[in-house]
Design an enzyme around this catalytic site. Structure first.
Site, PDB file in Angstrom:
ATOM      1  N   LYS A 187     -68.595 -51.765  22.860  1.00 43.75           N
ATOM      2  CA  LYS A 187     -69.203 -52.555  23.923  1.00 43.75           C
ATOM      3  C   LYS A 187     -68.418 -52.332  25.208  1.00 43.75           C
ATOM      4  CE  LYS A 187     -68.783 -55.953  25.954  1.00 43.75           C
ATOM      5  NZ  LYS A 187     -68.634 -56.222  27.456  1.00 43.75           N
ATOM      6  N   GLY A 239     -58.600 -58.094  26.280  1.00 44.12           N
ATOM      7  CA  GLY A 239     -59.086 -58.852  27.427  1.00 44.12           C
ATOM      8  C   GLY A 239     -58.268 -60.109  27.630  1.00 44.12           C
ATOM      9  N   SER A 240     -58.880 -61.082  28.250  1.00 44.98           N
ATOM     10  CA  SER A 240     -58.165 -62.306  28.611  1.00 44.98           C
ATOM     11  C   SER A 240     -57.912 -63.186  27.394  1.00 44.98           C
ATOM     12  CB  SER A 240     -58.965 -63.094  29.644  1.00 44.98           C
ATOM     13  OG  SER A 240     -60.116 -63.679  29.036  1.00 44.98           O
ATOM     14  N   THR A 241     -56.898 -64.018  27.511  1.00 46.99           N
ATOM     15  CA  THR A 241     -56.595 -64.970  26.436  1.00 46.99           C
ATOM     16  C   THR A 241     -57.730 -65.966  26.266  1.00 46.99           C
ATOM     17  OG1 THR A 241     -54.202 -64.719  26.630  1.00 46.99           O
ATOM     18  CG2 THR A 241     -54.999 -66.804  25.740  1.00 46.99           C
ATOM     19  N   ALA A 243     -60.959 -65.484  26.697  1.00 37.81           N
ATOM     20  CA  ALA A 243     -62.017 -64.845  25.914  1.00 37.81           C
ATOM     21  C   ALA A 243     -61.566 -64.634  24.476  1.00 37.81           C
ATOM     22  CB  ALA A 243     -62.407 -63.514  26.552  1.00 37.81           C
ATOM     23  N   GLY A 244     -60.291 -64.322  24.277  1.00 38.34           N
ATOM     24  CA  GLY A 244     -59.771 -64.146  22.925  1.00 38.34           C
ATOM     25  C   GLY A 244     -59.853 -65.412  22.105  1.00 38.34           C
ATOM     26  N   GLU A 261     -55.838 -58.229  21.657  1.00 42.86           N
ATOM     27  CA  GLU A 261     -54.777 -57.862  22.599  1.00 42.86           C
ATOM     28  C   GLU A 261     -55.115 -58.573  23.896  1.00 42.86           C
ATOM     29  OE1 GLU A 261     -52.803 -56.925  25.386  1.00 42.86           O
ATOM     30  OE2 GLU A 261     -54.029 -55.117  25.542  1.00 42.86           O
ATOM     31  N   CYS A 295     -52.112 -56.242  31.722  1.00 47.30           N
ATOM     32  CA  CYS A 295     -51.751 -57.458  30.999  1.00 47.30           C
ATOM     33  C   CYS A 295     -50.260 -57.549  30.723  1.00 47.30           C
ATOM     34  CB  CYS A 295     -52.525 -57.546  29.686  1.00 47.30           C
ATOM     35  SG  CYS A 295     -52.347 -56.088  28.633  1.00 47.30           S
ATOM     36  N   GLU A 394     -51.620 -66.055  34.326  1.00 46.55           N
ATOM     37  CA  GLU A 394     -51.769 -64.628  34.558  1.00 46.55           C
ATOM     38  C   GLU A 394     -52.605 -64.399  35.813  1.00 46.55           C
ATOM     39  OE1 GLU A 394     -52.542 -60.723  31.843  1.00 46.55           O
ATOM     40  OE2 GLU A 394     -54.036 -62.320  31.672  1.00 46.55           O
TER      41      GLU A 394
END
Length: 496
Positions: A187, A239-241, A243-244, A261, A295, A394
């Site tokens: 994706k 990606g971002s935390t 979204a994680g 990650e 990151c 961040e």
């Protein structure tokens, strides 16, 4: 200074998706415009996937795993495809370094340096076909005479990549997944689908079996359908935390596998013996890479209080000399931020830093003469308290916070006082002290006297910087499931 571009993207089928080994027509006419950050002009457009397109890609990957030839091949056979992919990436180097700066703003020289290592990643995992123990004997303890462990592919993988370094991050997901025997739905980020499209073209060129790799571009809402689909066995996400957390919560509902990650707020711990001019030069050079949109950037500079002002001045001296401009100009050291909302975010944090009481020692605005493009000056704040937002959140831009520490113990405490744990560094000319402090920092990677990461060894984070590792042998393990087999009699193809 005005920057212009009328270059067309060197991509083949920008009106279609790559699914089931074919370039297929999207289910809708919805498109995504990719904007060049140095010019604010539309670079190219791609179709925007809908839920029906994601379903079609997952169906193709599921059928390829359950019924296709890919998982049935030997690891050695799959390794030959990986080597062919790596060579094809090398052949497309010029296209990658044309597209990447126009999508993310990375300077040309940095793009050329980074892409050079991508073919090596495919070669590394291809070599593991001969050296990794996919099967090994084990001594049974609960009955039977012959025990073994078989490490088998986890299944269908949804690989979700960001916009900042797509070709590299694809490699460290796709190569181990394919070697393991998994099939993949890749994706692409809406901001940077160029590298995934190049990989689709490469898959077609090398004759990768249908459905082993499927590529589409979707926004976050539609991407969630990939995460929710029970036919997808594992999600590999960078990606971002924030979204994680969302991905982990969804997969927790169905016990789906995942590697995450995520973000970071990494500390550079400056010990009292370090030459500050040397440290400042190292930190400034690293932070300019991708305009700080990394990151693992070292954005918290923790320094002894008595040397704080000297460190801030040294960083102001190096950062203020950074040449910001056209990513394709050989004299440019830092390009623009990748998108307008990213510059808005960075400018918001700069304003917040001032409001919190930090002292701005350099930067903080938009470079003079760059009236178009999403440029920002390299920025340094001094006198930062580690509890302030610019030290805890961040920013994802070229903004450094210099934080005073009372002593070495206090510096380690400050470095660890964050929800993140992705990267860190220790600056000292005493390697033994560096090793001691590194062992106490809660971070997935710790460098000595510089920003250092090594995907050849492994990369990933502690705490809310993620789960699992990418790169190295450890990067293969999340794409495998261990199966224990116990036999009364020894089979003819028993390992060992």
């Amino acid at each position: 200074m005005s920057i212009t571009s009328d270059t067309r993207a060197p991509l083949k089928a920008l009106d279609r998706f790559f699914i089931g080994g074919e370039w297929v027509t999207p289910s809708s006419s919805s498109t995504i415009s990719v904007i060049e950050p140095a010019t604010e002009q539309v670079y190219y457009q791609v179709p925007e996937a809908q839920n029906a397109d994601v379903d079609r890609a997952v169906t193709a990957a599921r059928d390829a795993f359950d019924n296709g030839p890919w998982p049935a091949m030997s690891h050695a056979q799959r390794a030959e495809f990986l080597r062919a992919i790596g060579e094809a990436v090398r052949e497309r180097t010029a296209d990658v370094v044309e597209v990447w700066p126009r999508e993310s703003g990375i300077v040309l020289g940095a793009a050329q340096a980074m892409i050079g290592g991508v073919p090596d990643a495919y070669a590394f995992y291809a070599d593991l076909a001969d050296t990794f123990a996919f099967e090994e004997p084990a001594t049974p303890t609960a009955g039977g005479r012959y025990g073994m462990i078989s490490r088998e592919p986890v299944g269908v993988v949804g690989a979700i990549i960001p916009w900042n370094a797509p070709m590299t991050l694809i490699a460290y997901k796709l190569a181990p997944a394919l070697l393991a025997g998994c099939t993949v739905v890749l994706k692409a980020s809406p901001e940077a689908p160029g590298a995934p499209y190049i990989m689709a073209e490469i898959a077609e060129k090398v004759g990768l079996p249908a459905g082993a790799l499927n590529v589409l571009t979707a926004d976050r809402e539609v991407s969630e359908s990939l995460v929710r689909d029970p036919r997808v066995d594992k999600i590999a996400f960078t990606g971002s935390t924030a979204a994680g957390r969302r991905i982990a919560s969804i997969l927790g509902e169905r016990i789906g596998r995942y590697t995450l990650e995520l973000g970071g707020k990494s500390a550079a711990v400056i010990l009292d013996d370090m030459d500050l001019a040397e440290a400042a030069a190292s930190l400034s050079g690293a932070e300019c890479f991708l305009s700080g949109q990394v990151c693992s950037s070292l954005t918290r500079i923790v320094v002894p209080r008595r040397r704080h002002d000297e460190m801030a001045d040294a960083l102001a001296g190096t950062f203020s000399q950074v040449r910001v401009g056209d990513p394709f100009d050989a004299n440019t050291q830092m390009g623009p931020l990748a998108m307008e909302r990213q510059r808005d975010r960075v400018e918001g944090f700069i304003a917040q830093g001032k409001a919190e009481g930090a002292r701005l020692v350099t930067g903080g605005g938009r470079p003079q003469g760059l009236d178009r493009g999403w440029f920002i000056e390299p920025t340094v704040f001094a006198g930062v308290d580690n509890s302030w937002s610019i030290a805890q959140e961040e920013i994802f831009g070229p903004v450094l916070s210099v934080i005073p520490a009372e002593d070495e113990e206090d510096a380690i405490r400050i470095a660890n006082d964050t929800i993140y744990g992705l990267n860190a560094a220790v600056f000292t000319h005493d390697a033994d002290r560096a090793r001691e402090v590194a062992g106490r920092l809660r971070a997935g990677t710790v460098g000595h006297n510089n920003f250092r990461t090594d995907f050849g060894i492994g990369f990933g984070g502690f705490k809310q910087s993620g789960t699992g590792r990418e790169g190295g042998v450890d990067g293969l393990l999340p794409y495998l499931e261990n199966k224990t087999m116990i036999f009364e009699e020894k089979p003819g193809n028993f390992p060992g």
